[in-house]
Design a protein around this motif. Sequence first.
Motif, PDB file in Angstrom:
ATOM      1  N   ASN A 343      10.872   7.799  -0.384  1.00  0.00           N
ATOM      2  CA  ASN A 343      10.528   7.841  -1.795  1.00  0.00           C
ATOM      3  C   ASN A 343       9.110   7.323  -1.993  1.00  0.00           C
ATOM      4  OD1 ASN A 343      10.371   6.011  -4.382  1.00  0.00           O
ATOM      5  ND2 ASN A 343      11.859   7.618  -4.845  1.00  0.00           N
ATOM      6  N   ALA A 344       8.311   8.024  -2.816  1.00  0.00           N
ATOM      7  CA  ALA A 344       6.890   7.680  -2.961  1.00  0.00           C
ATOM      8  C   ALA A 344       6.692   6.277  -3.519  1.00  0.00           C
ATOM      9  CB  ALA A 344       6.193   8.704  -3.853  1.00  0.00           C
ATOM     10  N   TYR A 345       7.585   5.822  -4.388  1.00  0.00           N
ATOM     11  CA  TYR A 345       7.489   4.457  -4.915  1.00  0.00           C
ATOM     12  C   TYR A 345       7.615   3.439  -3.782  1.00  0.00           C
ATOM     13  CZ  TYR A 345       8.097   6.170  -9.723  1.00  0.00           C
ATOM     14  OH  TYR A 345       7.942   6.803 -10.934  1.00  0.00           O
ATOM     15  N   GLN A 346       8.507   3.746  -2.843  1.00  0.00           N
ATOM     16  CA  GLN A 346       8.676   2.848  -1.706  1.00  0.00           C
ATOM     17  C   GLN A 346       7.529   3.001  -0.711  1.00  0.00           C
ATOM     18  OE1 GLN A 346      11.178   0.407  -1.183  1.00  0.00           O
ATOM     19  NE2 GLN A 346       9.584  -0.141   0.264  1.00  0.00           N
ATOM     20  N   GLN A 347       7.092   4.241  -0.513  1.00  0.00           N
ATOM     21  CA  GLN A 347       6.066   4.489   0.489  1.00  0.00           C
ATOM     22  C   GLN A 347       4.756   3.771   0.166  1.00  0.00           C
ATOM     23  OE1 GLN A 347       6.312   5.644   3.363  1.00  0.00           O
ATOM     24  NE2 GLN A 347       4.202   6.034   4.000  1.00  0.00           N
ATOM     25  N   GLU A 348       4.395   3.705  -1.114  1.00  0.00           N
ATOM     26  CA  GLU A 348       3.136   3.025  -1.440  1.00  0.00           C
ATOM     27  C   GLU A 348       3.193   1.548  -1.059  1.00  0.00           C
ATOM     28  OE1 GLU A 348       2.323   3.577  -5.595  1.00  0.00           O
ATOM     29  OE2 GLU A 348       4.261   2.776  -6.249  1.00  0.00           O
ATOM     30  N   HIS A 349       4.359   0.947  -1.152  1.00  0.00           N
ATOM     31  CA  HIS A 349       4.504  -0.452  -0.734  1.00  0.00           C
ATOM     32  C   HIS A 349       4.558  -0.569   0.787  1.00  0.00           C
ATOM     33  CE1 HIS A 349       4.974  -2.522  -4.612  1.00  0.00           C
ATOM     34  NE2 HIS A 349       5.423  -1.354  -5.011  1.00  0.00           N
ATOM     35  N   ASN A 350       5.172   0.411   1.441  1.00  0.00           N
ATOM     36  CA  ASN A 350       5.171   0.401   2.911  1.00  0.00           C
ATOM     37  C   ASN A 350       3.737   0.425   3.442  1.00  0.00           C
ATOM     38  OD1 ASN A 350       7.942   0.549   2.665  1.00  0.00           O
ATOM     39  ND2 ASN A 350       8.119   2.648   3.405  1.00  0.00           N
ATOM     40  N   VAL A 351       2.917   1.287   2.866  1.00  0.00           N
ATOM     41  CA  VAL A 351       1.513   1.392   3.279  1.00  0.00           C
ATOM     42  C   VAL A 351       0.764   0.104   2.946  1.00  0.00           C
ATOM     43  CG1 VAL A 351      -0.664   2.599   2.846  1.00  0.00           C
ATOM     44  CG2 VAL A 351       1.464   3.904   3.100  1.00  0.00           C
ATOM     45  N   PHE A 352       1.029  -0.429   1.772  1.00  0.00           N
ATOM     46  CA  PHE A 352       0.374  -1.656   1.306  1.00  0.00           C
ATOM     47  C   PHE A 352       0.616  -2.809   2.280  1.00  0.00           C
ATOM     48  CE2 PHE A 352       0.738  -5.122  -2.199  1.00  0.00           C
ATOM     49  CZ  PHE A 352      -0.598  -5.480  -2.060  1.00  0.00           C
ATOM     50  N   PHE A 353       1.877  -3.057   2.608  1.00  0.00           N
ATOM     51  CA  PHE A 353       2.188  -4.197   3.474  1.00  0.00           C
ATOM     52  C   PHE A 353       1.779  -3.952   4.918  1.00  0.00           C
ATOM     53  CE2 PHE A 353       4.494  -5.463  -0.235  1.00  0.00           C
ATOM     54  CZ  PHE A 353       4.367  -6.844  -0.224  1.00  0.00           C
ATOM     55  N   GLU A 354       1.802  -2.698   5.349  1.00  0.00           N
ATOM     56  CA  GLU A 354       1.303  -2.402   6.694  1.00  0.00           C
ATOM     57  C   GLU A 354      -0.202  -2.689   6.771  1.00  0.00           C
ATOM     58  OE1 GLU A 354       1.321   1.138  10.070  1.00  0.00           O
ATOM     59  OE2 GLU A 354       2.005   1.571   8.033  1.00  0.00           O
ATOM     60  N   ALA A 355      -0.931  -2.351   5.702  1.00  0.00           N
ATOM     61  CA  ALA A 355      -2.372  -2.637   5.676  1.00  0.00           C
ATOM     62  C   ALA A 355      -2.634  -4.139   5.728  1.00  0.00           C
ATOM     63  CB  ALA A 355      -2.998  -2.030   4.425  1.00  0.00           C
ATOM     64  N   ILE A 356      -1.794  -4.905   5.036  1.00  0.00           N
ATOM     65  CA  ILE A 356      -1.944  -6.364   5.072  1.00  0.00           C
ATOM     66  C   ILE A 356      -1.657  -6.896   6.473  1.00  0.00           C
ATOM     67  CG2 ILE A 356      -1.027  -8.549   4.204  1.00  0.00           C
ATOM     68  CD1 ILE A 356      -0.400  -7.075   1.545  1.00  0.00           C
TER      69      ILE A 356
END
Length: 430
Positions: A343-356
């Motif tokens: 789900n795109a709502y979840q994916q944006e957070h997955n990308v966010f925390f992976e970047a961190i």
Amino acid sequence: MNKRRNFIRQTSLVTGAALASPHLFSITRAPLRSDTLKIALVGCGGRGTGAAVQALMADENTVLVAMAELFEDHLMKSYTALMDIEEISDRIQVPTENRFLGFDAYQKAIRECDVVILGTPPAFRPEHFEFAVAEGKHVFMEKPLSCDSPGTRRILEAGKKATEKNLKVVVGLQNRYDSAYQQMVEKLQSGIIGPIVSSTCYYMKGSYLLIPRSQTSGELAYQIKNWHFFDWMWAGATGGLQIHNTDIVHWVKDAYPISVQGIGGRLALDGPGTGDSYDHFYLEYTYEDGSKLHSEIRTIDRTFRKGGSWFIGTKGTANYREGIKSYDGELLWKYKPSKDDTNAYQQEHNVFFEAIRKNRPHNDTVFGAHSSHAANMGRMAAQSGQVIKWEESLNSDIQLAPEITSWDQTPPVLPNEDGIYPIVKQGDKG
């Protein structure tokens, strides 16, 4: 998707009786690892609470440690809903002293965290983002990012500082993280249907619920509780809603419009207390290459619904649901869902925390701010009856959203004795 649906269902079931039960708010504290990311939620409405769930789902070594709100009932409803989700309940560690209320609550919550979720109405976004960056926090912030040009400039400046500080920033334009949209945009940018000469975006939905004055404590509280009815609070439907679709067009074209003209008004919003926002718009944006973006918006009950972005190129048409087609009817591309889709709502957070975690550069501020500005241009054009140009409007000093620091302050718009708010109309001075 199931977890998200369960969350929505659970939040809707929170009752006053549940809020009054002290055992629901007991906290089981576990020692935090040295690499645990501490999260704060600023703005505890439905979208902010949903973002908190997605943040906690994205990274198992995260803990929600602080919450900030203007309204205690919103904060406690959010807290209860979060505690009711089994997958994350043990990581909801927000003691009473970290449940902050008031206009300075965001500062207190941000100081407690490593990562902050900014989910308030957009009137507060520039102020909150500036503070988070100054405090050195990674930021997820909902769209739109501003209600006026001074706010947009503040967002852009804070975004530059975030990059300088190596902070990660994600903006809640989740379609940019959707694999179907990503594939479609890649195909269109490769020229599969030739240059895009025209596009049309639709955001046609029903109206918002108006909370009665009897359930609020004063004029300022009434307007904040009913923020979808006041331009200074949410930038109007051009920013609060249609930005999702127009942002896709800007992304496909890798450009922003140089001007916009349009019309709009209020057809259903004609009673006392219904604010000053328009309930319908038609806007025509022009890009430097001469191509057009047409935007239709309506928030009126008992009307047909439609949403999304449609593209016309020299060789064919495109929409991410219907696919990409040539003019002779050949289907050139259509997204094939995979069991691994997120789900795109979840994916944006997955990308966010992976970047961190991996210390990868990631900052959505520029496209988030520019798409917010394009949306604000549309509202300005519809209300003024003038052609609004990009650079001229970006440098405008007209401010809709003042900084509010106290419940004693007077909001920027007030009703007359009949409860009717002043409405900006085409042809009015200014």
